[in-house]
Write an enzyme that holds these catalytic residues in place. Structure first.
Site, PDB file in Angstrom:
ATOM      1  N   HIS A  64       7.590  -0.940   4.062  1.00  0.00           N
ATOM      2  CA  HIS A  64       6.634   0.037   3.523  1.00  0.00           C
ATOM      3  C   HIS A  64       5.883   0.767   4.633  1.00  0.00           C
ATOM      4  CE1 HIS A  64       6.783  -0.044  -0.790  1.00  0.00           C
ATOM      5  NE2 HIS A  64       6.630  -1.357  -0.863  1.00  0.00           N
TER       6      HIS A  64
ATOM      7  N   CYS B  78       9.192  -3.447  -7.013  1.00  0.00           N
ATOM      8  CA  CYS B  78       8.122  -2.900  -6.184  1.00  0.00           C
ATOM      9  C   CYS B  78       7.050  -2.303  -7.080  1.00  0.00           C
ATOM     10  CB  CYS B  78       8.687  -1.833  -5.247  1.00  0.00           C
ATOM     11  SG  CYS B  78       7.473  -1.077  -4.156  1.00  0.00           S
TER      12      CYS B  78
ATOM     13  N   HIS C 246      10.079  -6.719   3.207  1.00  0.00           N
ATOM     14  CA  HIS C 246       9.798  -5.703   2.185  1.00  0.00           C
ATOM     15  C   HIS C 246       8.518  -4.948   2.530  1.00  0.00           C
ATOM     16  CE1 HIS C 246       9.803  -4.391  -2.227  1.00  0.00           C
ATOM     17  NE2 HIS C 246       8.596  -4.026  -1.806  1.00  0.00           N
ATOM     18  N   GLU C 247       7.473  -5.687   2.902  1.00  0.00           N
ATOM     19  CA  GLU C 247       6.186  -5.048   3.199  1.00  0.00           C
ATOM     20  C   GLU C 247       6.222  -4.273   4.520  1.00  0.00           C
ATOM     21  OE1 GLU C 247       4.217  -4.836   0.790  1.00  0.00           O
ATOM     22  OE2 GLU C 247       5.328  -6.319  -0.376  1.00  0.00           O
TER      23      GLU C 247
END
Length: 204
Positions: free
Chosen positions: A178, A131, A174-175
């Site tokens: 966030h 990351c 993954h995004e």
């Protein structure tokens, strides 16, 4: 001047100096949805995020600007707590080393993305994940859904529904993590980082 105002200035290029690191509370906050129709500032921010990803994957620009390569970026990583993510997944050369016909397998800025369904089967990348907001190696399998269906809006305000699997599914999860205040290592088994269950699909 807000972080977003600075980032969208015509002369500004997003660099690693704009990427906040773990420990910053913005990375642990649940980001706010963007209003529709999109304002110019949010459209510009998405374009700047995509520009960063392209620069990060260009060896010349990456060296010039001191960038780490990335395939995804979420607005909270640049200290803007909004539900905006950019993804840029490159196609790889073939076995003979010939360049791909299309540079990218997926290129999109997603506004208010949401996972609306997912597979029962889980998956993880064999090499783990990294990351831009984490300046250290965290080893272990990051367990995610093998397939996901995602709803989102594009910069024109059009709604889309896409089905993703494999690497692209990993990237979008993954995004989206966030914008929900989750970092990749939260999904690693702390006691047994490389634990493999029978149904876990390991992606090379």
């Amino acid at each position: 001047m807000s972080a977003q105002d600075k980032l969208i200035k015509p002369s500004h290029l997003i660099t690693m100096d704009d990427i906040i690191r773990e420990g910053n509370p913005t990375l642990r906050a649940v980001a706010k949805e963007v209003s529709l129709p999109l304002c110019d500032e949010d459209i510009l921010l998405g374009e700047k995020m995509m520009q960063f990803l392209k620069h990060s994957q260009d060896p010349v620009m990456a060296e010039k600007l001191g960038l780490r390569a990335g395939v995804g970026l979420a607005a909270p990583q640049i200290d803007v707590s909004k539900r905006i993510i950019a993804v840029l997944v490159p196609n790889l050369p073939d076995k003979e080393g010939n360049p791909p016909k299309e540079a990218y397998s997926w290129q999109e800025v997603l506004y208010n993305p949401k996972i609306v369904s997912h597979s029962v089967q889980d998956a993880a990348l064999s090499d783990g994940e990294g990351c831009l907001s984490v300046d250290r190696v965290v080893e272990g399998y990051v367990v995610r859904h093998a397939r996901v269906t995602v709803d989102y809006y594009d910069k024109e305000g059009q709604q889309h529904r896409i089905k993703l699997k494999g690497y692209n599914a990993i990237v979008v999860q993954h995004e989206i993590d966030h914008i929900n205040g989750i970092l990749f290592y939260d999904r690693i088994n702390a006691k047994n980082p490389f634990e493999t269950k029978e149904e876990l699909l390991i992606l090379d």
